[in-house]
Design a protein around this motif. Structure first.
Motif, short mmCIF file in Angstrom:
data_model
loop_
_atom_site.label_atom_id
_atom_site.label_comp_id
_atom_site.label_asym_id
_atom_site.label_seq_id
_atom_site.Cartn_x
_atom_site.Cartn_y
_atom_site.Cartn_z
N UNK A 183 0.84 -1.19 0.00
CA UNK A 183 0.00 0.00 0.00
C UNK A 183 0.88 1.25 0.00
N UNK A 184 1.77 1.31 0.97
CA UNK A 184 2.68 2.45 1.08
C UNK A 184 3.84 2.07 1.98
N UNK A 185 4.98 2.71 1.72
CA UNK A 185 6.16 2.43 2.52
C UNK A 185 6.96 3.72 2.67
N UNK A 238 9.71 7.50 17.90
CA UNK A 238 8.79 6.54 18.52
C UNK A 238 8.76 5.21 17.76
N UNK A 239 9.52 5.10 16.66
CA UNK A 239 9.49 3.89 15.83
C UNK A 239 8.06 3.52 15.47
N UNK A 240 7.31 4.51 15.07
CA UNK A 240 5.89 4.32 14.79
C UNK A 240 5.57 4.86 13.40
N UNK A 241 4.84 4.05 12.65
CA UNK A 241 4.41 4.45 11.32
C UNK A 241 2.90 4.65 11.33
N UNK A 242 2.46 5.65 10.58
CA UNK A 242 1.05 5.98 10.48
C UNK A 242 0.60 5.91 9.03
N UNK A 243 -0.63 5.52 8.83
CA UNK A 243 -1.23 5.56 7.50
C UNK A 243 -2.56 6.28 7.62
N UNK A 244 -2.59 7.49 7.11
CA UNK A 244 -3.83 8.26 7.07
C UNK A 244 -4.55 7.91 5.78
N UNK A 245 -5.74 7.36 5.91
CA UNK A 245 -6.50 6.91 4.75
C UNK A 245 -7.75 7.77 4.61
N UNK A 246 -7.80 8.54 3.54
CA UNK A 246 -8.95 9.41 3.26
C UNK A 246 -9.66 8.94 2.00
N UNK A 247 -10.87 9.42 1.83
CA UNK A 247 -11.66 9.08 0.63
C UNK A 247 -11.68 7.58 0.40
N UNK A 248 -11.96 6.85 1.46
CA UNK A 248 -11.92 5.39 1.38
C UNK A 248 -13.00 4.86 0.44
N UNK A 249 -12.65 3.78 -0.23
CA UNK A 249 -13.53 3.13 -1.19
C UNK A 249 -13.79 1.69 -0.75
N UNK A 250 -14.90 1.11 -1.18
CA UNK A 250 -15.16 -0.30 -0.83
C UNK A 250 -14.01 -1.23 -1.24
N UNK A 275 1.43 8.25 4.24
CA UNK A 275 2.21 7.49 5.21
C UNK A 275 3.23 8.42 5.85
N UNK A 276 3.47 8.20 7.15
CA UNK A 276 4.47 9.00 7.85
C UNK A 276 5.14 8.13 8.91
N UNK A 277 6.36 8.51 9.24
CA UNK A 277 7.15 7.73 10.20
C UNK A 277 7.67 8.66 11.29
N UNK A 278 7.39 8.30 12.53
CA UNK A 278 7.96 9.00 13.67
C UNK A 278 9.18 8.20 14.12
N UNK A 279 10.36 8.67 13.75
CA UNK A 279 11.57 7.91 14.03
C UNK A 279 11.83 7.79 15.54
#
Length: 123
Positions: A47-49, A74-86, A68-72
Motif C-alpha cells: 500500500x505504502x512504505x 517513537x518507531x511508529x508508522x502511520x497511515x492516514x487513509x482518506x476518501x476510502x472506497x469499498x 504514510x508518515x514515520x515517527x523515528x
C-alpha cells in the motif's frame, strides 16, 4: 522486534481511518516501515512504505488519498487513509525492515510483520 497495530475498523465510503503501528524491542534501528493489504482471495500487496530518511512510495490505487508518515523517535508508522472506497477493504499488515544489533560485533537485517488489522469500507 514486535509490531503492534491499531486503528482499523468499519467506515462508510468516503470516510477516513488512521492506522498506527509501533515497533518495540531492544537493540534495533528502523530502516523502513510500511503497510501491505490483503483482500480475501488475493495476494498481499504494498500500500505504502516510508524509509527512515522520509522517502515514500505508494501504490497507484492510493496515491492522493493515503498518506504514510514515520515517527523515528517513537518507531511508529502511520497511515492516514482518506476518501476510502469499498475496494480498500482488506486486512492491513504493518511491515518493518530493521537493523538488529544486540552487540557491537554483530548486526543483521530482518523483516517483521504485524498481526494485521481489518479495514472494512461499506458502500
Amino acid at each position: 522486534v514486535q509490531l503492534v497495530e491499531s486503528g482499523g475498523g468499519l467506515v462508510q465510503a468516503g470516510g477516513s481511518l488512521r492506522l498506527s503501528c509501533a515497533a518495540t524491542g531492544r537493540a534495533f534501528s528502523i530502516k523502513r516501515m510500511g503497510w501491505y493489504s490483503q483482500a480475501p482471495g488475493k495476494q498481499r500487496e504494498l500500500v505504502a512504505i516510508v524509509t527512515s530518511d522520509g522517502s515514500t512510495n505508494y501504490a497507484d490505487s492510493v496515491k492522493g488519498r493515503f498518506t504514510i508518515s514515520l515517527d523515528n523517535a517513537r518507531n511508529t508508522v502511520y497511515l492516514q487513509m482518506n476518501s476510502l472506497r469499498p475496494e480498500d477493504t482488506a486486512v492491513y499488515y504493518c511491515y518493518a525492515e530493521a537493523l538488529v544489533s544486540p552487540t557491537v560485533e554483530s548486526q543483521w537485517r530482518a523483516d517483521y510483520w504485524g498481526q494485521g488489522t481489518q479495514v472494512t469500507v461499506s458502500s
